[in-house]
Design a protein around this motif. Sequence first.
Motif, PDB file in Angstrom:
ATOM      1  N   ARG A 149       0.826  -1.212   0.000  1.00  0.00           N
ATOM      2  CA  ARG A 149       0.000   0.000   0.000  1.00  0.00           C
ATOM      3  C   ARG A 149       0.854   1.254   0.000  1.00  0.00           C
ATOM      4  NH1 ARG A 149      -3.029  -3.917   1.294  1.00  0.00           N
ATOM      5  NH2 ARG A 149      -5.298  -3.864   1.310  1.00  0.00           N
TER       6      ARG A 149
ATOM      7  N   LEU B  86      -1.063   4.596  -1.027  1.00  0.00           N
ATOM      8  CA  LEU B  86      -2.383   4.556  -0.396  1.00  0.00           C
ATOM      9  C   LEU B  86      -2.201   4.835   1.086  1.00  0.00           C
ATOM     10  CD1 LEU B  86      -3.907   1.414  -2.105  1.00  0.00           C
ATOM     11  CD2 LEU B  86      -4.597   3.765  -2.431  1.00  0.00           C
TER      12      LEU B  86
ATOM     13  N   LYS C 149     -13.543   1.087   5.827  1.00  0.00           N
ATOM     14  CA  LYS C 149     -12.323   0.277   5.844  1.00  0.00           C
ATOM     15  C   LYS C 149     -12.436  -0.929   4.916  1.00  0.00           C
ATOM     16  CE  LYS C 149     -10.006   2.592   8.935  1.00  0.00           C
ATOM     17  NZ  LYS C 149      -8.937   3.449   8.399  1.00  0.00           N
TER      18      LYS C 149
ATOM     19  N   GLU D   6     -12.579  -3.283   1.639  1.00  0.00           N
ATOM     20  CA  GLU D   6     -11.619  -3.265   0.537  1.00  0.00           C
ATOM     21  C   GLU D   6     -12.158  -2.592  -0.718  1.00  0.00           C
ATOM     22  OE1 GLU D   6     -10.386  -7.333   0.326  1.00  0.00           O
ATOM     23  OE2 GLU D   6      -8.546  -6.905   1.410  1.00  0.00           O
TER      24      GLU D   6
ATOM     25  N   GLU E  42     -11.256   0.928  -0.626  1.00  0.00           N
ATOM     26  CA  GLU E  42      -9.833   1.095  -0.902  1.00  0.00           C
ATOM     27  C   GLU E  42      -9.562   0.909  -2.399  1.00  0.00           C
ATOM     28  OE1 GLU E  42      -7.364  -1.506   1.309  1.00  0.00           O
ATOM     29  OE2 GLU E  42      -5.622  -0.205   1.151  1.00  0.00           O
TER      30      GLU E  42
ATOM     31  N   HIS F  66     -10.447   4.003  -4.107  1.00  0.00           N
ATOM     32  CA  HIS F  66      -9.405   4.985  -3.810  1.00  0.00           C
ATOM     33  C   HIS F  66      -8.169   4.715  -4.673  1.00  0.00           C
ATOM     34  CE1 HIS F  66      -7.137   7.851  -1.636  1.00  0.00           C
ATOM     35  NE2 HIS F  66      -6.396   6.986  -0.994  1.00  0.00           N
TER      36      HIS F  66
END
Lengths: 336, 308
Positions: A60, A65, B198, B200, B203, B206
Amino acid sequence: MSEPILKVDDLKVHFPVDVGTFFSKKATLKAVDGVSFELHEGEALSVVGESGCGKSTLGRAVLQLLHNTEGQVVWMGENITGYPVKAMRPLRSEMQIIFQDPLASLDPRMTIGEIIAEPLVTHNPEIPKDQVKARVREMMDIVGLLPRMINRYPHEFSGGQCQRIGIARAMILRPKVIVCDEPVSALDVSIQAQIINLLGELQETFGLSLLFISHDLSIVRHISHRVMVIYLGNVMELAEKDALYNAPRHPYTQALISAVPVPDPDKEAHKKRIVLKGDLPSPINPPSGCVFRTRCLYADHQCEQEKPPLTTLNEPTAKGNHQVACHKQAEINSLD
Amino acid sequence: MSLLAKPNDRMAAVLGQQQDVDMEEVAGRSLWQDARIRLMRNKAAVVSMVILAMITLMAIFAPWLSSHPFDEVYWDFIQVAPNVAEGFWFGTDENGRDLFVRTLYGARVSLMVGLVATTVSLIIGVTYGAFAGYMGGRVDNLMMRFVDILYSLPFMFFVIILMVIFGRHIFLIFVALGAVEWLTMARIVRGQTMAIKKKEFIEAAHASGVSTARIIFRHIVPNILGPVIVYMTLTIPQVILTESFLSFLGLGVQEPLTSWGVLISEGAKVMESAPWMLAFPATFLAVTLFCFNFIGDGLRDALDPKDR
């Protein structure tokens, strides 16, 4: 060798944590503590280590990230360390990630067509809808999904198929690098092979670079060109795949490789296994000197005091660029 | 399935070769569709929806359902019991106005207050809560402390101040109720957002470079809508009750307009001599509240993923 596509230099990711309930002391959790490597175009570099050693954090941080505490991430000659979210956005089309839990990484309220199209629509909002759809269908076909399933929802698919959807989403912008964060550890063994083969094919066809994070050495052996072994956020050994598997130099790597099951019961029964004692120390309070010394068979007081640097072997027998971080490496390997 | 299709076949598409990909598309079944099917199996919820729809239609078409206007005073029929012959199905009130048509006009106001105030609270609450929850840290802290401060203001005091400053107007009731109801909504949404951010798939969005606003409205909000909708169906009766309470105290709608709260308040005064004046509006209110609660329960069961 050509200019690396991704260069990571002394990367450190530390998290502040509170210790104690009341008068909480601030401590730092050193998830990644000084990792350096280069990733070249079309190369698959695997990162292995046991759970909690900082593999995923490393992945990450490479994609920014997570922001790293120290060190640099250099992307095609551009230092992207600490780039704000907005500045990273255009670069995101070139670097993608595949997650461990295939179903959790797909938005349950979106059709898979929308999920796969999302990166494309985000980076190229000007593409007309029918073209987006055509590209999604093409991508679904490439990853082995029936394009007519485009209007289905993630919960209507199996784990392996969900992972294919995740791969299609990562691939649709034809990125240069994909970070695979344990992409197969949540899947059945038979499905694992399919997904790994798919990743391998994609890598060859599109000249992808992979940063393949895993704890399964047998899978890593199949897909990677080079392997990096990390322990408690530190690189222990970094070498070409064959060199690492056939002649591991670091005692930790030796122990890991001796633990890989051999698919032959006779050999398995007579195999010499190195069993490590104890548990992974806490990354909040890592051992002094060499982080592995508490579990190492060969550790002495030098290991307690000095942190061994990652050094390149310069013996004639060593193949390629074989790097090991161990004070005792020469002694250990001459013993055998 | 072509899971085991030969690699060459799949790669062929990449190389631009034609492949039969134009088979008919299969329709998927979304989680919303699943939820709707489950809701439709819930008899109490379905009956409630039918009754609510009937009450709503009656409220909308009130002028055509009765031969009497809602504000006309019939001097010969002051406070008479239900009288089918004259068309006073629910009787008349102490001013000689037809109670049936007034109850339906009251439904207009009460349902409108319920819907508008809830919609206002929904829009503000969801946006505010999702933003606070997604941002986290200091922004979240600041935003939620502001909510806490508003929470601690006494509601009646707030309404009275509004009335004093702006005068009595039905619009003010929407504002006052909406301004109070969004606080709880914001807290619920914030909690749900924190639980989901939180995951996945957030994410993943993102990592694909999706903007914050798009992550919030495209990924977070649709996934927290379940509890929000349930809470909304429970907010509507609460708002209707609060409006009734305000009207009961004389802070609500103004004559000759009426609401269920006003009608009940008037009926309660003459409970012994003219029980119909209390019974009819109270029945309508109670039935409506029951319906909303049953629908809320049904939705909660239908949207709860643990059920599946």
